[in-house]
Design a protein around this motif. Structure first.
Motif, PDB file in Angstrom:
ATOM      1  N   TYR A  20       9.908   2.340  -3.184  1.00 51.93           N
ATOM      2  CA  TYR A  20       9.282   1.709  -4.341  1.00 51.93           C
ATOM      3  C   TYR A  20       9.126   0.208  -4.121  1.00 51.93           C
ATOM      4  O   TYR A  20       8.085  -0.363  -4.437  1.00 51.93           O
ATOM      5  N   ALA A  21      10.145  -0.428  -3.561  1.00 50.96           N
ATOM      6  CA  ALA A  21      10.080  -1.872  -3.300  1.00 50.96           C
ATOM      7  C   ALA A  21       8.963  -2.201  -2.318  1.00 50.96           C
ATOM      8  O   ALA A  21       8.257  -3.202  -2.484  1.00 50.96           O
ATOM      9  N   LEU A  22       8.771  -1.363  -1.318  1.00 50.54           N
ATOM     10  CA  LEU A  22       7.712  -1.614  -0.348  1.00 50.54           C
ATOM     11  C   LEU A  22       6.334  -1.439  -0.990  1.00 50.54           C
ATOM     12  O   LEU A  22       5.424  -2.240  -0.754  1.00 50.54           O
ATOM     13  N   PHE A  23       6.167  -0.419  -1.830  1.00 48.21           N
ATOM     14  CA  PHE A  23       4.883  -0.253  -2.502  1.00 48.21           C
ATOM     15  C   PHE A  23       4.633  -1.417  -3.464  1.00 48.21           C
ATOM     16  O   PHE A  23       3.502  -1.903  -3.579  1.00 48.21           O
ATOM     17  N   ALA A  24       5.674  -1.890  -4.128  1.00 48.02           N
ATOM     18  CA  ALA A  24       5.537  -3.060  -5.010  1.00 48.02           C
ATOM     19  C   ALA A  24       5.123  -4.288  -4.193  1.00 48.02           C
ATOM     20  O   ALA A  24       4.275  -5.075  -4.625  1.00 48.02           O
ATOM     21  N   GLN A  25       5.692  -4.437  -3.010  1.00 45.51           N
ATOM     22  CA  GLN A  25       5.313  -5.545  -2.120  1.00 45.51           C
ATOM     23  C   GLN A  25       3.840  -5.411  -1.728  1.00 45.51           C
ATOM     24  O   GLN A  25       3.107  -6.404  -1.685  1.00 45.51           O
ATOM     25  N   TYR A  26       3.407  -4.185  -1.452  1.00 42.65           N
ATOM     26  CA  TYR A  26       2.016  -3.911  -1.089  1.00 42.65           C
ATOM     27  C   TYR A  26       1.073  -4.315  -2.228  1.00 42.65           C
ATOM     28  O   TYR A  26       0.086  -5.026  -2.016  1.00 42.65           O
ATOM     29  N   THR A  27       1.360  -3.869  -3.464  1.00 44.08           N
ATOM     30  CA  THR A  27       0.490  -4.201  -4.587  1.00 44.08           C
ATOM     31  C   THR A  27       0.509  -5.696  -4.880  1.00 44.08           C
ATOM     32  O   THR A  27      -0.524  -6.288  -5.189  1.00 44.08           O
ATOM     33  N   GLN A  28       1.670  -6.314  -4.751  1.00 47.20           N
ATOM     34  CA  GLN A  28       1.777  -7.757  -4.979  1.00 47.20           C
ATOM     35  C   GLN A  28       0.986  -8.544  -3.941  1.00 47.20           C
ATOM     36  O   GLN A  28       0.428  -9.600  -4.249  1.00 47.20           O
ATOM     37  N   SER A  29       0.911  -8.032  -2.718  1.00 48.79           N
ATOM     38  CA  SER A  29       0.136  -8.732  -1.688  1.00 48.79           C
ATOM     39  C   SER A  29      -1.334  -8.813  -2.093  1.00 48.79           C
ATOM     40  O   SER A  29      -2.004  -9.814  -1.821  1.00 48.79           O
ATOM     41  N   TRP A  30      -1.831  -7.780  -2.756  1.00 47.74           N
ATOM     42  CA  TRP A  30      -3.206  -7.799  -3.253  1.00 47.74           C
ATOM     43  C   TRP A  30      -3.352  -8.777  -4.413  1.00 47.74           C
ATOM     44  O   TRP A  30      -4.312  -9.539  -4.472  1.00 47.74           O
ATOM     45  N   GLU A  31      -2.399  -8.753  -5.341  1.00 47.76           N
ATOM     46  CA  GLU A  31      -2.458  -9.669  -6.481  1.00 47.76           C
ATOM     47  C   GLU A  31      -2.406 -11.125  -6.019  1.00 47.76           C
ATOM     48  O   GLU A  31      -3.077 -11.981  -6.587  1.00 47.76           O
ATOM     49  N   ASN A  32      -1.611 -11.406  -4.999  1.00 46.72           N
ATOM     50  CA  ASN A  32      -1.418 -12.774  -4.502  1.00 46.72           C
ATOM     51  C   ASN A  32      -2.351 -13.133  -3.355  1.00 46.72           C
ATOM     52  O   ASN A  32      -2.267 -14.242  -2.832  1.00 46.72           O
ATOM     53  N   GLN A  33      -3.180 -12.181  -2.921  1.00 50.43           N
ATOM     54  CA  GLN A  33      -4.067 -12.363  -1.773  1.00 50.43           C
ATOM     55  C   GLN A  33      -3.281 -12.898  -0.566  1.00 50.43           C
ATOM     56  O   GLN A  33      -3.675 -13.834   0.101  1.00 50.43           O
TER      57      GLN A  33
ATOM     58  N   LEU B 258      -2.072 -12.122   2.951  1.00 45.50           N
ATOM     59  CA  LEU B 258      -2.290 -11.280   4.127  1.00 45.50           C
ATOM     60  C   LEU B 258      -0.999 -10.988   4.902  1.00 45.50           C
ATOM     61  O   LEU B 258      -0.752  -9.827   5.238  1.00 45.50           O
ATOM     62  N   PRO B 259      -0.143 -11.980   5.200  1.00 40.48           N
ATOM     63  CA  PRO B 259       1.096 -11.650   5.925  1.00 40.48           C
ATOM     64  C   PRO B 259       1.970 -10.635   5.177  1.00 40.48           C
ATOM     65  O   PRO B 259       2.557  -9.744   5.787  1.00 40.48           O
ATOM     66  N   GLN B 260       2.035 -10.752   3.855  1.00 39.82           N
ATOM     67  CA  GLN B 260       2.814  -9.804   3.056  1.00 39.82           C
ATOM     68  C   GLN B 260       2.190  -8.411   3.140  1.00 39.82           C
ATOM     69  O   GLN B 260       2.895  -7.417   3.279  1.00 39.82           O
ATOM     70  N   PHE B 261       0.874  -8.328   3.068  1.00 43.76           N
ATOM     71  CA  PHE B 261       0.148  -7.067   3.186  1.00 43.76           C
ATOM     72  C   PHE B 261       0.455  -6.397   4.526  1.00 43.76           C
ATOM     73  O   PHE B 261       0.845  -5.229   4.584  1.00 43.76           O
TER      74      PHE B 261
ATOM     75  N   LYS C 208      -3.651  -1.561  12.002  1.00 37.49           N
ATOM     76  CA  LYS C 208      -3.497  -2.829  11.292  1.00 37.49           C
ATOM     77  C   LYS C 208      -4.731  -3.714  11.418  1.00 37.49           C
ATOM     78  O   LYS C 208      -5.066  -4.450  10.497  1.00 37.49           O
ATOM     79  N   ASN C 209      -5.419  -3.661  12.554  1.00 38.02           N
ATOM     80  CA  ASN C 209      -6.581  -4.514  12.758  1.00 38.02           C
ATOM     81  C   ASN C 209      -7.671  -4.205  11.729  1.00 38.02           C
ATOM     82  O   ASN C 209      -8.216  -5.114  11.100  1.00 38.02           O
ATOM     83  N   GLU C 210      -7.994  -2.917  11.548  1.00 40.58           N
ATOM     84  CA  GLU C 210      -9.005  -2.539  10.550  1.00 40.58           C
ATOM     85  C   GLU C 210      -8.521  -2.850   9.138  1.00 40.58           C
ATOM     86  O   GLU C 210      -9.304  -3.304   8.300  1.00 40.58           O
ATOM     87  N   ALA C 211      -7.238  -2.595   8.873  1.00 37.01           N
ATOM     88  CA  ALA C 211      -6.676  -2.883   7.542  1.00 37.01           C
ATOM     89  C   ALA C 211      -6.765  -4.379   7.241  1.00 37.01           C
ATOM     90  O   ALA C 211      -7.099  -4.781   6.127  1.00 37.01           O
ATOM     91  N   GLN C 212      -6.494  -5.194   8.241  1.00 39.39           N
ATOM     92  CA  GLN C 212      -6.583  -6.643   8.059  1.00 39.39           C
ATOM     93  C   GLN C 212      -8.015  -7.078   7.765  1.00 39.39           C
ATOM     94  O   GLN C 212      -8.249  -7.885   6.866  1.00 39.39           O
ATOM     95  N   LYS C 213      -8.990  -6.537   8.480  1.00 38.93           N
ATOM     96  CA  LYS C 213     -10.399  -6.877   8.236  1.00 38.93           C
ATOM     97  C   LYS C 213     -10.812  -6.495   6.811  1.00 38.93           C
ATOM     98  O   LYS C 213     -11.516  -7.246   6.130  1.00 38.93           O
ATOM     99  N   TRP C 214     -10.374  -5.318   6.354  1.00 35.22           N
ATOM    100  CA  TRP C 214     -10.666  -4.872   4.993  1.00 35.22           C
ATOM    101  C   TRP C 214     -10.071  -5.840   3.971  1.00 35.22           C
ATOM    102  O   TRP C 214     -10.756  -6.281   3.043  1.00 35.22           O
TER     103      TRP C 214
ATOM    104  N   GLN D 127      -9.136  -8.963   4.331  1.00 34.75           N
ATOM    105  CA  GLN D 127      -9.782 -10.270   4.394  1.00 34.75           C
ATOM    106  C   GLN D 127     -11.184 -10.231   3.801  1.00 34.75           C
ATOM    107  O   GLN D 127     -11.591 -11.152   3.095  1.00 34.75           O
ATOM    108  N   HIS D 128     -11.930  -9.179   4.076  1.00 28.08           N
ATOM    109  CA  HIS D 128     -13.282  -9.045   3.527  1.00 28.08           C
ATOM    110  C   HIS D 128     -13.233  -8.960   2.003  1.00 28.08           C
ATOM    111  O   HIS D 128     -14.038  -9.581   1.308  1.00 28.08           O
TER     112      HIS D 128
END
Length: 131
Positions: free
Chosen positions: A6-19, A21-24, A45-51, A53-54
């Motif tokens: 749960y903590a990791l998924f919360a970190q994932y969603t927060q990375s989007w809210e905070n934009q 990238l390193p956290q994502f 990770k390379n494709e995920a990072q491009k998504w 950032q885009h």
């Protein structure tokens, strides 16, 4: 459900809210597979990072709020399901939808696979009868 998942998924969603990238990227395995509810798929990770950032590069794009409403786990498959509500602005237009993420975790606790499913936020009752 492990609190680590749960903590990791919360970190994932927060990375989007905070934009953030390193956290994502810190949430993902190198060979991650992500499938959006719209069908777009990112492998590695390379494709995920491009998504990421885009999506986050234009100033008018923003994840306003990503609320987790419920969580479930299939511990035998190291997979969790997160029911959520997603508020966002994309290309200057505000919107909201609900959905579920099916998240499979690696043995090291990172996200190895994530699949999103969408449900329209505005609900209708087509067979509701007036009394």
């Amino acid at each position: 459900m492990t609190s680590q998942h749960y903590a990791l998924f919360a970190q994932y969603t927060q990375s989007w809210e905070n934009q953030n990238l390193p956290q994502f990227l810190a949430c993902l395995t190198d060979d991650v597979g992500i499938t959006e509810c719209y069908g777009a798929t990112y492998v590695g990770k390379n494709e995920a990072q491009k998504w990421f950032q885009h999506w986050t590069a234009p100033a008018e794009n923003q994840v306003v709020k990503w609320d987790v409403l419920a969580k479930f786990e299939d511990s035998a498959k190291n997979t969790a399901f997160f029911n959520w509500r997603f508020h966002y602005i994309y290309q200057g237009k505000a919107s909201i939808f609900e959905g579920i993420s099916q998240v499979t975790f690696s043995e090291t606790g990172k996200i190895v696979e994530l699949k999103e499913y969408e449900m329209t936020f505005d609900k209708t009752r087509p067979y509701l009868t007036a009394n």
